[in-house]
Design an enzyme around this catalytic site. Structure first.
Site, PDB file in Angstrom:
ATOM      1  N   CYS A 116     -29.818   8.554   3.085  1.00 27.80           N
ATOM      2  CA  CYS A 116     -28.709   8.213   2.202  1.00 27.80           C
ATOM      3  C   CYS A 116     -28.627   9.082   0.951  1.00 27.80           C
ATOM      4  O   CYS A 116     -27.613   9.069   0.256  1.00 27.80           O
ATOM      5  CB  CYS A 116     -28.784   6.748   1.796  1.00 27.80           C
ATOM      6  SG  CYS A 116     -28.494   5.598   3.161  1.00 27.80           S
ATOM      7  N   HIS A 257     -24.671   5.743  -4.860  1.00 30.51           N
ATOM      8  CA  HIS A 257     -24.684   5.506  -3.417  1.00 30.51           C
ATOM      9  C   HIS A 257     -24.340   4.049  -3.158  1.00 30.51           C
ATOM     10  O   HIS A 257     -24.841   3.147  -3.840  1.00 30.51           O
ATOM     11  CB  HIS A 257     -26.059   5.849  -2.856  1.00 30.51           C
ATOM     12  CG  HIS A 257     -26.272   5.376  -1.454  1.00 30.51           C
ATOM     13  ND1 HIS A 257     -25.417   5.704  -0.419  1.00 30.51           N
ATOM     14  CD2 HIS A 257     -27.247   4.586  -0.915  1.00 30.51           C
ATOM     15  CE1 HIS A 257     -25.850   5.144   0.696  1.00 30.51           C
ATOM     16  NE2 HIS A 257     -26.951   4.458   0.421  1.00 30.51           N
ATOM     17  N   ASN A 287     -21.717   0.833   3.794  1.00 30.19           N
ATOM     18  CA  ASN A 287     -22.622   1.957   3.546  1.00 30.19           C
ATOM     19  C   ASN A 287     -22.384   3.020   4.613  1.00 30.19           C
ATOM     20  O   ASN A 287     -22.780   2.848   5.768  1.00 30.19           O
ATOM     21  CB  ASN A 287     -24.069   1.466   3.573  1.00 30.19           C
ATOM     22  CG  ASN A 287     -25.084   2.573   3.311  1.00 30.19           C
ATOM     23  OD1 ASN A 287     -24.738   3.748   3.240  1.00 30.19           O
ATOM     24  ND2 ASN A 287     -26.344   2.197   3.175  1.00 30.19           N
TER      25      ASN A 287
END
Length: 332
Positions: A116, A257, A287
């Site tokens: 990520c 993020h 996500n």
């Protein structure tokens, strides 16, 4: 000679049409909308349903958008970097395929993988290439088709992830007032067993056994990863502020993020920032792993003003994490 700055001159994004809502997930696993929203902040996510289309399809959509918006000829691109954990193939890499799709005949390209945190690492790498003076235009893409590595029988992970892509054009500028100012990147390999995809690599290759045991799907120990992510994203964000003498008043935007709304809230709180200074779209996109930060830049582009101070922050499997300070270079 004046110092060359790496400046974001345009952004683009793409999410698939299909919307997977919490209500639909209620029919697939034992969960409910209230539980998902209260723990993650996610209400829906986008899914690329066509099994014949991979990450390069979404990457091309986002990349073409930014090229068109900036009136950039693909043949003028020197470098294409693609961060993804769901490449079309192990070989050739997705960035190579993207070069062909775009007609970027003069670029060299490669993929970058850091879970990520991948796009932040990508942006850090692209900045170094630009600041070297050897390259003028870099196209940086973050993309993932997470739906292909999510087990929709596992309620701990299937509620979190979605598909999407974002892209930025990074250009050389002799105006040092704008662009990427500072970055901090970190790694802690002790996270190997806490967040991973067990099978499919050289250590544990694909087999009938790995498929039958669902070992090609993403796995995480959610509570442990959550605690570490909150700590690391908050630490690196405040560290980048402190060493650049930034205050909560002088930072216009936090671009985090989009892993979990509670992680985002905790990071903003540690920085002293109100939520109206935070880019949040996890509620509608979930996500998207490598796609989250560039999708936020695309989604909030019209709200950014030339000269705004932005802090980018990410945390991912590995563990990987980082923070970046940049000064926005244009008005939409």
């Amino acid at each position: 000679m004046s110092k060359i700055s790496a400046v974001i001159s345009g952004v683009g994004g793409y999410v698939p049409d299909y919307v997977l809502t919490n209500r639909e997930l209620e029919t697939m696993v034992e969960t409910n909308d209230e539980w998902i929203v209260s723990r993650t902040g996610i209400r829906e996510r986008r899914i690329l349903k066509d099994p014949t289309l991979g990450s390069s399809f979404m990457a091309e959509k986002a990349a073409r958008m930014v090229l068109e918006k900036t009136n950039t000829n693909p043949e003028s691109i020197d470098l294409i970097l693609c961060s993804t954990i769901t490449p079309d193939y192990l070989c050739p890499v997705t960035s190579n395929i993207l070069c062909e799709k775009l007609g970027a005949k003069n670029a060299f390209s490669y993929d970058l993988m850091a879970a990520c945190s991948g796009f932040l690492y990508n942006l850090s790498t692209g900045t170094s290439f630009i600041e070297s003076g050897r390259y003028k235009k870099a196209l940086l893409v973050g993309v993932d088709k997470m739906s292909v590595i999510v087990n929709y029988k596992d309620r701990n992970t299937c509620i979190i992830f979605g598909d999407g892509a974002g892209a930025v054009l990074l250009e050389a500028s002799e105006n040092s007032e704008y662009g990427i100012k500072d970055m901090i990147m970190r790694t802690d390999g002790s996270g190997e067993l806490l967040l991973n995809i067990k099978a499919g690599g050289s250590k544990y290759p694909s087999s009938k056994h790995t498929v039958e045991n669902n070992e090609h799907y993403i796995y995480q120990e959610g509570a442990t990863v959550f605690k570490i992510a909150v700590t690391k994203m908050a630490e690196v964000s405040t560290e980048i502020m402190n060493r650049n003498h930034l205050t909560k008043e002088s930072v216009q935007w936090l671009v985090p993020h989009q892993a979990n709304k509670r992680i985002i809230d905790a990071t903003a709180d540690r920085m002293g920032l109100p939520l109206d200074k935070v880019t949040i779209n996890i509620d509608k996109f979930g996500n998207t792993t490598n796609g989250t930060i560039p999708l936020c830049l695309w989604d909030f582009e019209k709200k950014f003003k030339k000269g705004d101070n932005l802090i980018l922050a990410a945390f991912g499997g590995g563990f990987t994490w980082g923070g970046m300070y940049l000064k926005w270079a244009y008005n939409s």
